[in-house]
Design an enzyme around this catalytic site. Structure first.
Site: not given
Length: 505
Positions: A35, A57, A166
């Protein structure tokens, strides 16, 4: 051999915080699927023949579809490959790991989960913020701020400490949700960006002030910590590692770089490996083969490098001989690394000169060299001649044979070149004169110039570190300077000198 998929957490992106299990799996991987937010240095841990696939990602950016990733995992596992699926942080924390496990189970693929250190825990710790405290925080909650409207903010507002992953793109929404559910506007908040890296930044404020503080800044990737524990930010005042915030370019043969990288990383450095040597078999084995056939006629075997050790003993084995042929031959080696390499073949050297340098081998040789027949397997071209000349002066009968070649790579490593151009390198290390020479050649080729001024301008404000006197001499000849030289001419000695140099500020 049956294939298997290892779902591995890479931690916070810094190779220093990779688990030992993950390190071992990467070193044996046949396929690596990784990733974004994974330290590029981790890619150097895999074997040269490993297939590396970036599925990138990353929120808000184009990325590989999940069903495509599932297909890749199943396809390579079905081919009998050892597949490492490298994910940032801990794979079971907001890592969409369930979808990949379900796909592997349905395809009857073997898999194993390997934990990583989650940034939710590591980032506050490295910043000095405790997540629990007997007075200020009896509990904490980890949540994603990706879709804030789906969360129960009435409940979350009552929890002592919140750790939000996030969440920076929705920071204003998160702050407003908490305040509207009676969280104090004066509640401390910390935003920890790029934790554990040299780009780490920490923004401290309150719910009332933080939006204005970070307005216009690009914060991702970052961790948000909300709660009174932010005011207890004290642990980060402990002594940092001496090479923290330093990026070191290592110029060595690729297969020899990892040990030195580890030594430097243990002192806090970020390392980039730039292969400046290619180690190859000699152009002809004839001379070495003849020497091996007459091995019993020699009194001494002199080995001055790990490469010399490995190529000599590998050739001995290829010719169907074994080490018992050395039973009556004494062995002298130069350097700790050479001695350590020799011990892998269950042999102990009879003599190692002090200070680990070849120049002192003659002065301290344990017996008269006159008429001694000495076998010296060495690099085919470009080696130093002083040892041979001094042995001849002592009337030794020295037989030089090429055991390997040391050449310059065709082009500079892409990651190293980008870091040099962007002035991201703080230190460059040289472990031999030949690495200095080849480094200079690679810069000439990359810049498409022979101008020394242009080459040296790339090295402004970069510390040039040498392993010993001969390497330093070549640095002065080609690069006009050397900033530090190891007192003990080993990789450990060079690491020690770097630590002392930067500890002095």
């Amino acid at each position: 051999m049956n294939g298997k998929v290892y779902l591995v957490g890479s931690g916070i992106g810094n190779i220093n915080y990779l688990t030992l299990r993950a390190y071992n799996l990467l070193s044996q991987a046949e396929v690596l699927i990784y990733d974004a937010l994974v330290d590029n240095n981790l890619l150097n841990l895999v074997p040269d023949n490993c297939l590396i696939i970036n599925v990138g990602k990353r929120g808000g950016q184009p990325s590989t579809k999940q069903n495509k990733i599932n297909y890749l995992l199943i396809n390579y596992c079905s081919q009998g490959k050892q597949v490492v699926r490298l994910k940032s942080g801990n794979p079971i924390i907001f890592g969409r790991i369930n979808e990949e496990i379900k796909a592997l189970q349905e395809a009857n693929c073997n898999y194993e989960l390997v934990p990583g250190i989650s940034s939710a825990l590591a980032a506050p710790l490295l910043t000095g913020i405790p997540l629990t405290d007997k007075e200020n925080s009896h509990c904490f909650t980890v949540l994603t701020g990706h879709q804030p409207d789906l969360l129960d903010w009435e409940t979350l507002a009552k929890i002592d400490t919140l750790v939000i992953l996030m969440g920076t793109r929705n920071l204003e929404t998160i702050v407003n949700k908490l305040i509207s559910h009676e969280r104090s506007p004066d509640e401390p908040i910390a935003i920890i960006q790029n934790s554990g890296s040299e780009q780490e930044k920490v923004y401290i404020g309150t719910l009332k002030t933080i939006i204005e503080q970070v307005s216009g800044l690009s914060l991702s990737p970052a961790i948000i910590v909300i709660g009174n524990v932010v005011n207890l930010r004290y642990m980060s005042s402990s002594s940092p590692l001496p090479l923290a915030q330093k990026t070191i370019l290592i110029t060595r043969a690729k297969e020899q770089s990892s040990q030195f990288s580890l030594l430097l990383q243990q002192q806090g450095a970020k390392t980039i490996e730039m292969p400046a040597l290619e180690i190859l078999p000699p152009s002809s084995w004839d001379q070495l083969d003849l020497a091996i056939e007459t091995l019993s006629s020699f009194d001494w075997l002199i080995l001055t490098s790990a490469n010399g050790v490995n190529f000599f003993f590998q050739r001995l084995k290829e010719l169907g001989k074994d080490i018992r042929l050395l039973g009556n031959i004494k062995i002298a080696v130069v350097g700790k690394k050479t001695a350590s390499c020799l011990q892998q073949y269950h042999l102990t050297p009879d003599f190692i000169p002090p200070n680990f340098i070849a120049d002192q081998l003659i002065d301290h040789f344990p017996e008269s060299l006159k008429h001694q027949k000495i076998l010296f397997p060495r690099v085919e071209t470009g080696g130093r001649e002083i040892l041979v000349k001094e042995l001849q002066k002592q009337e030794a009968n020295i037989i030089e044979v090429p055991a390997y070649q040391s050449g310059c790579p065709d082009k500079i490593d892409a990651q190293a070149w980008e870091a040099l151009q962007n002035k991201q390198i703080n230190i460059i290390t040289f472990a031999s004169s030949k690495t200095v020479t080849n480094f200079y050649k690679l810069l000439q080729k990359a810049l498409n110039t022979s101008s020394k001024v242009d080459i040296l301008s790339l090295l402004d404000n970069v510390c040039l570190a040498s392993i010993g006197p001969q390497t330093s001499k070549t640095c002065h000849e080609l690069l006009d300077r050397v900033d530090l030289e190891a007192k003990e001419y080993t990789l450990e000695g060079l690491t020690k000198e770097l630590v002392q140099y930067f500890s002095r500020g």
